[in-house]
Structures are given as structure tokens and as C-alpha cells.
Scaffold this active site. Structure first.
Site, PDB file in Angstrom:
ATOM      1  N   PHE A 130       0.853  -1.186   0.000  1.00  0.00           N
ATOM      2  CA  PHE A 130       0.000   0.000   0.000  1.00  0.00           C
ATOM      3  C   PHE A 130       0.897   1.247   0.000  1.00  0.00           C
ATOM      4  O   PHE A 130       1.852   1.318   0.776  1.00  0.00           O
ATOM      5  CB  PHE A 130      -0.910  -0.018   1.233  1.00  0.00           C
ATOM      6  N   ASP A 201       1.514  -4.845   8.603  1.00  0.00           N
ATOM      7  CA  ASP A 201       0.342  -3.979   8.472  1.00  0.00           C
ATOM      8  C   ASP A 201      -0.882  -4.882   8.335  1.00  0.00           C
ATOM      9  O   ASP A 201      -0.981  -5.666   7.381  1.00  0.00           O
ATOM     10  CB  ASP A 201       0.515  -3.072   7.245  1.00  0.00           C
ATOM     11  N   TYR A 226     -11.071   1.844  10.447  1.00  0.00           N
ATOM     12  CA  TYR A 226     -12.293   2.147   9.679  1.00  0.00           C
ATOM     13  C   TYR A 226     -12.648   1.083   8.651  1.00  0.00           C
ATOM     14  O   TYR A 226     -13.650   1.200   7.967  1.00  0.00           O
ATOM     15  CB  TYR A 226     -12.192   3.517   9.004  1.00  0.00           C
ATOM     16  N   LYS A 227     -11.829   0.042   8.525  1.00  0.00           N
ATOM     17  CA  LYS A 227     -12.132  -1.005   7.543  1.00  0.00           C
ATOM     18  C   LYS A 227     -12.948  -2.107   8.227  1.00  0.00           C
ATOM     19  O   LYS A 227     -14.090  -1.877   8.575  1.00  0.00           O
ATOM     20  CB  LYS A 227     -10.825  -1.506   6.925  1.00  0.00           C
ATOM     21  N   ARG A 375     -12.437  -4.313  -7.247  1.00  0.00           N
ATOM     22  CA  ARG A 375     -12.172  -4.983  -5.983  1.00  0.00           C
ATOM     23  C   ARG A 375     -13.472  -5.134  -5.205  1.00  0.00           C
ATOM     24  O   ARG A 375     -14.252  -4.178  -5.102  1.00  0.00           O
ATOM     25  CB  ARG A 375     -11.181  -4.092  -5.229  1.00  0.00           C
TER      26      ARG A 375
HETATM   27  C1  LIG Z   1      -6.062   1.524   4.347  1.00  0.00           C
HETATM   28  C2  LIG Z   1      -4.626   1.275   4.557  1.00  0.00           C
HETATM   29  C3  LIG Z   1      -3.840   2.214   5.221  1.00  0.00           C
HETATM   30  C4  LIG Z   1      -4.457   3.524   5.625  1.00  0.00           C
HETATM   31  O1  LIG Z   1      -3.616   4.410   6.240  1.00  0.00           O
HETATM   32  P1  LIG Z   1      -4.240   5.756   6.821  1.00  0.00           P
HETATM   33  O2  LIG Z   1      -3.122   6.384   7.528  1.00  0.00           O
HETATM   34  O3  LIG Z   1      -5.404   5.379   7.681  1.00  0.00           O
HETATM   35  O4  LIG Z   1      -4.743   6.572   5.672  1.00  0.00           O
HETATM   36  C5  LIG Z   1      -2.506   1.900   5.471  1.00  0.00           C
HETATM   37  N1  LIG Z   1      -1.968   0.726   5.056  1.00  0.00           N
HETATM   38  C6  LIG Z   1      -2.721  -0.187   4.380  1.00  0.00           C
HETATM   39  C7  LIG Z   1      -2.114  -1.475   3.952  1.00  0.00           C
HETATM   40  C8  LIG Z   1      -4.047   0.071   4.106  1.00  0.00           C
HETATM   41  O5  LIG Z   1      -4.770  -0.816   3.430  1.00  0.00           O
END
Ligand SMILES: *Cc1c(COP(=O)(O)O)cnc(C)c1O
Length: 416
Positions: A130, A201, A226-227, A375
């Protein structure tokens, strides 16, 4: 071997009736006729969150005012919610704290990992990680005055790149685009065998997939609120630091909330003894209250049942698309193998963006990830097997009629 009968909608209705997680659906606000396959991007609203927000705003903030920090235990929200999240990821309660965003938590834990493995200069990650994970590593390296390297390699061959230069292996457990899942215990062990630390992560795994950080010996982890935790837009994130590393380093964002005695107001920073030193500033209490509702709800579910249903939903979706949507240019990129599949299904399609826009217009919400991936996330607490059937029906209709080929569906929006 007997051949399985063709799947019918009626059979799936029966399957939903027998689903041990079925009752959780009613705990969420899901608009009528909407098939929500984007809980891996933003989880839906739990009904209890509405009540809790009302109470936190009107009673706690409205009436209690500043006394709320102690009277309503606001001050302990990061540790309290962290301890609850710990149960979802196989950590001790004093190893997880709920704070900041995933990006900021990556900065703190990565800084810790580099400091705790002196003499080594390489952060190993995947090219398709990501972006924020990679960007934060790049920013930290720049901040440290160069001298470090972010080595981005092909995820499929990651283990081959583990050598005695690697300070930290920084990976996302489930890839956000492809849905491919790494073998977290095996890679953690391989990293340790060559003297590297691990930073995982969990943004696309915790809450949908059982994770056991301590049995794997993981050093650091971060994740998203939030996921799959259904904490609301921009919900606070969390981080994990194994007990053995906590006393040895205090992270660089040495704000007062991570001080041993914030209310002593001394002029010299002294880190809190445990995981509390990973706090920086004042916690966002309204957002934390919302997140706590989502986490509490998830803790009522059996994670093994959640995983079993997630695999059943994604199996069904893949199967129905295979059977019914062949010949329309959809190319599966998510692994069929359960051992390496997360809780989503992604396809490549040359008109992916327009196709997803047409699906959204038909009330099937997934998302698009550039350059060509559609997705679909499958969150087992509120999705039904009939939703999968209906989603594939609407997808097939759009493919057959080429409904995606309308001007409005090609117009790029700022958030995809
Ligand atoms: C959604 C996501 C993030 C989000 O990071 P934020 O700091 O909340 O914007 C980070 N890493 C991964 C792998 C994600 O899927």
C-alpha cells in the site's frame, strides 16, 4: 465423487438461514437493496454506534465537560480500546494502543524497528505494498539523513531477499489490490532467522481473518480502525509493540500523552513505561467512542466462524463469476488457494473504472484500484450468501448490456 448440484438463489437463502453469524447483519445500518462489498475500505455503521455517539456527545461532552477525562474515563480510551483490539490479533492487552492514523503509526514503529536493529540499513518491502507504507518509509529515511534504503521487491519472492542487510521486513498481511495473503508466521520466522525485525500492516486482515501475532513472534504491527473494525470514516488506528521491545526505545513523536507523567508538566520528556509511550497527543474521544462500538461488536463473533464464512463467500463469488460471467474480460487476480487468500476478490478488467461506476449505480458497491482492478470486499458479519448471488446477477447484466459504456461512468472521480 458426486457432482455438486447447480447453485440456486433458493439454496442460498437456505444457506443464510443456517449461517451462525446471520444475526449480526441486523446490528448494522445497511440501506435497502444495497449490496455493500466495500467493508474493506469503509465498514458500515453499527446501530449501537448511533446511540453511543448520541450519549458521548450529549451526556459526556455536553454535560460532563472537562470532568469527562476522568469521570468518563476518556483518558484511558487508547489503552482500553487497544486492549480490546489485542484480542482480535493475538496480542497481550498491554501490547496494543489505539491512536493516530495507520500512516503515523507506521512512522513510529518503523523508527523503533530501525533503532532497535542498529548496524543494518535496509527496510525490505514489496513494490505493490500500500503506497502510504512505502511513502512513510521513504520520508523516514529522508528524515534520518539518508544512509538507509527501502528495498522494494516482488512479493511472490520476498523470502529470497531476506539477508543480513535487512533491518526490518515491512509487509502488509493481505495485499490491498490482489487480496493475496502472506504466510505471516513463516515469514516472521524467516526474518528472525536472518536477524531482521518484522513490522506487519494488518489493515486488510484484522477483523476478517484470525491473526495471532504473539504465537508468530511478531515484533511490531499496525492496523486500521475504519475497515473491518467498522470504526467510522477516519477512525483512529492502532499499533502493536511486543513486550520485549517496549522498554528499549521510545518513539520519536514524543508528545506529552506518551510521557510518564503528562500532568506533572515537566520540561524534560520521559517516556511512559509501557505501550503508552507510543501515544503522541490528545486522543479524539468522539472517534474513539465510535470505534469502540465496532470493536465490541466484532469481539462478540467467533473469528474462526468469521474466517470460514469469508472463504465461503469469496469461493461462491469466484465460482459464480467463473460460471456466469466468462467471456467478458474479467481476469481473477485473487488467489483461489484458501491459504493465501484474504477476504476480498479482485479482477482485472480493461474497463475496470467504468465497470465499477456502473455497478455502484446498480447498488453494488465495490471499488476500483488503478490501473485496472475492480475490488470486492467480503465482510462476514453483514453479508449474506444471497447478496453474492444478486451482486453477480447485476454484474452479469452490466457486462451483457455494456451498461458501463456510458459517458458518465468514464468520468474520473477524486476518490475511487
Ligand atoms: C487503508 C490502509 C492504510 C491507511 O492508512 P491511513 O493512515 O489510515 O490513511 C494503510 N496501510 C494499508 C495497507 C491500508 O490498506
Amino acid at each position: 465423487m458426486s457432482q455438486s448440484p447447480p447453485i440456486s438463489r433458493a439454496a442460498l437463502v437456505a444457506r443464510d438461514a443456517a449461517d451462525p453469524l446471520a444475526h449480526f447483519r441486523d446490528c448494522f445500518h445497511i440501506p435497502d437493496n444495497l449490496i455493500y462489498l466495500d467493508g474493506n475500505s469503509l465498514g458500515p455503521l453499527p446501530k449501537r454506534t448511533v446511540e453511543r455517539m448520541h450519549q458521548t456527545v450529549n451526556e459526556e461532552w455536553g454535560r460532563t465537560l472537562i470532568k469527562g477525562w476522568t469521570a468518563c474515563d476518556w483518558i484511558n480510551a487508547p489503552a482500553r480500546i487497544g486492549a480490546k483490539i489485542a484480542r482480535l490479533i493475538g496480542a497481550h492487552p498491554d501490547e496494543v494502543i489505539c491512536t493516530d492514523s495507520t500512516s503515523i503509526n507506521l512512522f513510529k514503529t518503523l523508527a523503533a524497528a530501525l533503532t532497535l536493529n542498529p548496524g543494518r540499513r535496509v527496510i525490505l518491502s514489496t513494490r505493490d505494498n500500500f503506497p502510504t507504507d512505502l511513502y512513510i518509509a521513504q520520508g523516514l529515511i529522508q528524515h534520518l539523513g539518508g544512509g538507509y534504503e527501502l528495498r522494494m521487491v516482488d512479493g511472490e519472492r520476498i523470502a529470497e531477499y531476506l539477508d543480513d542487510q535487512i533491518a526490518v521486513l515491512m509487509l502488509t498481511h493481505v495485499n490491498y489490490k490482489t487480496g493475496r495473503m502472506f504466510d505471516l508466521p513463516a515469514l516472521t520466522q524467516q526474518a528472525h532467522a536472518c536477524g531482521a525485525l518484522t513490522l506487519w500492516d494488518l489493515a486488510h486482515s484484522a477483523g476478517a481473518i484470525p491473526v495471532d501475532l504473539n504465537s508468530a513472534g511478531v515484533d511490531f504491527a499496525v492496523g486500521c480502525g475504519y475497515k473491518y473494525l467498522n470504526g467510522g470514516p477516519g477512525a483512529p488506528a492502532y499499533l502493536f509493540v511486543a513486550r520485549r521491545w517496549q522498554p528499549l526505545f521510545s518513539q520519536p513523536l514524543s508528545g506529552w500523552m506518551g510521557h510518564a507523567e503528562p500532568f506533572a508538566f515537566t520540561s524534560i520528556y520521559e517516556p511512559a513505561p509501557g505501550i503508552g509511550r507510543y501515544l503522541c497527543g490528545t486522543p479524539p474521544i468522539l472517534s474513539m467512542a465510535a470505534l469502540e462500538c465496532g470493536v465490541d461488536l466484532l469481539l462478540e463473533a467467533d473469528m474462526q466462524q468469521v474466517r470460514a464464512k469469508s472463504l465461503a463467500l469469496t469461493d461462491l463469488f469466484i465460482h459464480l463469476v467463473d460460471m456466469r460471467c466468462a467471456g467478458y474480460g474479467l481476469e481473477l487476480v485473487t488467489p483461489r488457494d484458501h491459504a493465501i487468500r484474504g477476504s476480498q476478490v479482485s479482477f482485472r478488467h480493461p474497463q475496470g473504472y467504468a465497470l465499477m461506476q456502473a455497478l455502484i449505480a446498480a447498488n453494488v458497491i465495490g471499488d476500483f484500484r488503478a490501473p485496472d482492478i475492480v475490488r470486492f470486499g467480503f465482510a462476514p458479519l453483514y453479508l449474506r450468501f444471497v447478496d453474492v448471488w444478486d451482486a453477480v446477477n447485476r454484474l452479469l447484466h452490466i457486462l451483457e448490456s455494456r451498461a458501463w459504456d456510458r459517458e458518465e461512468f468514464h468520468r474520473l472521480k477524486p476518490v475511487t
